[in-house]
Design a protein around this motif. Structure first.
Motif, PDB file in Angstrom:
ATOM      1  N   PHE A 120       0.427  16.085  -3.716  1.00  0.00           N
ATOM      2  CA  PHE A 120      -0.421  14.973  -3.263  1.00  0.00           C
ATOM      3  C   PHE A 120       0.379  14.006  -2.398  1.00  0.00           C
ATOM      4  O   PHE A 120       1.537  13.717  -2.679  1.00  0.00           O
ATOM      5  N   GLY A 121      -0.240  13.521  -1.359  1.00  0.00           N
ATOM      6  CA  GLY A 121       0.476  12.581  -0.487  1.00  0.00           C
ATOM      7  C   GLY A 121      -0.477  11.781   0.378  1.00  0.00           C
ATOM      8  O   GLY A 121      -1.699  11.961   0.339  1.00  0.00           O
ATOM      9  N   GLY A 122       0.097  10.897   1.168  1.00  0.00           N
ATOM     10  CA  GLY A 122      -0.691  10.021   2.047  1.00  0.00           C
ATOM     11  C   GLY A 122      -1.081  10.754   3.319  1.00  0.00           C
ATOM     12  O   GLY A 122      -0.248  11.374   3.971  1.00  0.00           O
ATOM     13  N   SER A 174       0.772  -1.237   0.000  1.00  0.00           N
ATOM     14  CA  SER A 174       0.000   0.000   0.000  1.00  0.00           C
ATOM     15  C   SER A 174       0.801   1.283   0.000  1.00  0.00           C
ATOM     16  O   SER A 174       0.284   2.331   0.373  1.00  0.00           O
ATOM     17  N   CYS A 175       2.055   1.278  -0.465  1.00  0.00           N
ATOM     18  CA  CYS A 175       2.802   2.540  -0.496  1.00  0.00           C
ATOM     19  C   CYS A 175       2.238   3.461  -1.569  1.00  0.00           C
ATOM     20  O   CYS A 175       2.182   3.100  -2.738  1.00  0.00           O
ATOM     21  N   PRO A 176       1.806   4.659  -1.196  1.00  0.00           N
ATOM     22  CA  PRO A 176       1.155   5.540  -2.164  1.00  0.00           C
ATOM     23  C   PRO A 176       2.080   6.553  -2.828  1.00  0.00           C
ATOM     24  O   PRO A 176       1.618   7.349  -3.632  1.00  0.00           O
ATOM     25  N   ASN A 177       3.376   6.552  -2.508  1.00  0.00           N
ATOM     26  CA  ASN A 177       4.199   7.729  -2.814  1.00  0.00           C
ATOM     27  C   ASN A 177       5.320   7.535  -3.814  1.00  0.00           C
ATOM     28  O   ASN A 177       6.268   8.303  -3.826  1.00  0.00           O
ATOM     29  N   LEU A 178       5.252   6.535  -4.657  1.00  0.00           N
ATOM     30  CA  LEU A 178       6.389   6.309  -5.544  1.00  0.00           C
ATOM     31  C   LEU A 178       6.220   7.092  -6.832  1.00  0.00           C
ATOM     32  O   LEU A 178       5.185   7.012  -7.493  1.00  0.00           O
ATOM     33  N   ASN A 227      -2.818   1.630   5.933  1.00  0.00           N
ATOM     34  CA  ASN A 227      -1.789   2.582   5.534  1.00  0.00           C
ATOM     35  C   ASN A 227      -2.465   3.946   5.347  1.00  0.00           C
ATOM     36  O   ASN A 227      -3.694   4.068   5.483  1.00  0.00           O
ATOM     37  N   SER A 228      -1.681   4.961   5.017  1.00  0.00           N
ATOM     38  CA  SER A 228      -2.250   6.309   4.876  1.00  0.00           C
ATOM     39  C   SER A 228      -3.295   6.367   3.762  1.00  0.00           C
ATOM     40  O   SER A 228      -3.280   5.559   2.827  1.00  0.00           O
ATOM     41  N   LEU A 229      -4.204   7.314   3.876  1.00  0.00           N
ATOM     42  CA  LEU A 229      -5.201   7.540   2.811  1.00  0.00           C
ATOM     43  C   LEU A 229      -4.486   8.217   1.648  1.00  0.00           C
ATOM     44  O   LEU A 229      -3.947   9.312   1.800  1.00  0.00           O
ATOM     45  N   PRO A 230      -4.442   7.555   0.494  1.00  0.00           N
ATOM     46  CA  PRO A 230      -3.625   8.058  -0.601  1.00  0.00           C
ATOM     47  C   PRO A 230      -4.183   9.333  -1.216  1.00  0.00           C
ATOM     48  O   PRO A 230      -5.396   9.577  -1.208  1.00  0.00           O
ATOM     49  N   ASN A 231      -3.258  10.129  -1.765  1.00  0.00           N
ATOM     50  CA  ASN A 231      -3.625  11.267  -2.613  1.00  0.00           C
ATOM     51  C   ASN A 231      -4.517  12.318  -1.979  1.00  0.00           C
ATOM     52  O   ASN A 231      -5.483  12.773  -2.564  1.00  0.00           O
TER      53      ASN A 231
END
Ligand code: DHB
Length: 308
Positions: free
Chosen positions: A213-215, A125-129, A190-194
């Motif tokens: 935009f980030g988690g 669930s990594c949202p930041n790549l 995991n963090s709420l994406p975007n």
């Protein structure tokens, strides 16, 4: 007694750090090892060390946090080496987050021959790549194939960290997939994406990567995180423990997670704000609640949320 048990891993306190928070370097891991955190979760790692995204990449306000760190980490060999030489009985969960499914297989093969972690927390669930803007946990058919392949060769304890879901159909679908495998635990969320946060003086976003935009983590996401714990508690096999994560600031928050069915909890944003003392504070606040309610253990109320 606030001890817990994750599929045989005995944890003296149900409260631990969330992956990513002050768990990247040797010093941070050492501090966690010496703290009253019930376990230590390591920063999600890749095959090679990474510097991560350009700064500013983290911002917090009273309602929570936004981050787009970009997976800065010291590489799998550093974490395996730390685990080899650590001198502590405290359980360690090694978080891994390959940049591709192939990289995850490579990391898992390395971890397979190492023995000093209690379990892997596979981050889906990594949202930041910047490299790839896809969250594996949202691609049900990919996840399904991935788990099928990895359990062919990976025989050690492996849990998964999930992104937030919002729709009942998605919870059922994900639980149906996970229920087919010897999943050791599920961590959600995991963090709420975007998400996006704005500075009105500069009329600008507050973090550099990905156009701002980030988690999103912290207090704002707690109702969603609790709902994810509750839905998975309902739909997962009863022998798959759930580790809850999202917006925990007080002992009362921890109590709510256990009531929804969590066996343990992780602290992210609040740990970054408060540092190592957060663990003693939360333990104290949780114990006070249990005393007032005359509960002797987490099992007295775990999952027993009342509904109308
Ligand atoms: C990062 C953020 C995450 O939410 C995650 O699961 C893994 C890595 C990061 O940006 O470093």
């Amino acid at each position: 007694d606030i001890s817990t048990n994750i599929n045989g891993i005995k944890i003296s306190s149900c409260i631990m750090n969330a992956s990513g928070i002050l768990c990247c370097t040797e010093k941070e891991l050492y501090n966690l090892m010496m703290s009253s955190s019930g376990a230590v979760v390591t920063k999600s790692c890749t095959i090679k060390p990474r510097k991560g995204n350009l700064k500013p990449r983290y911002f917090e306000w009273k309602g929570g946090s936004i981050n787009s760190m970009g997976l800065p980490n010291l590489g799998i060999d550093f974490y395996l080496n730390f685990l080899e030489k650590k001198n502590s009985k405290k359980p360690f969960l090694l978080s891994i987050s390959g940049l591709s499914i192939e990289e995850n297989y490579l990391i898992l093969r390395k971890a397979n021959i190492s023995s000093n972690m209690n379990a892997i927390e596979l981050n889906l669930s990594c949202p930041n790549l910047l490299e790839k803007d896809k969250i594996l946990g949202y691609d049900f058919s990919k996840i399904s194939d991935f788990l099928e392949n990895l359990f062919q060769f990976y025989k050690k304890p492996l849990g998964v960290k999930l992104p937030p879901y919002f729709e009942d159909f998605h919870f059922r679908k994900m639980a149906f997939i996970l229920n087919k495998y010897p999943i050791y635990f599920v961590t959600c969320i995991n963090s709420l994406p975007n998400g996006i946060c704005i500075d009105i003086n500069k009329e600008s976003v507050v973090i550099h990567p990905k156009k701002g935009f980030g988690g999103i983590g912290g207090l704002s996401i707690k109702p969603f995180a609790l709902a994810n714990v509750r839905k998975f508690y309902t739909y997962l096999r009863k022998d798959i423990p759930i580790i809850g994560c999202g917006g925990i600031c007080t002992g009362k928050d921890v109590f709510e997670y256990i009531l929804c069915g969590a066996s343990a909890v992780q602290i992210g944003t609040q740990f970054l704000k408060e540092g190592i003392p957060v663990f003693d504070r939360l333990i104290k606040e949780l114990i006070t609640i249990l005393k007032n309610k005359n509960y002797s253990s987490l099992n007295s109320f775990k999952g027993k949320l009342n509904v109308f």
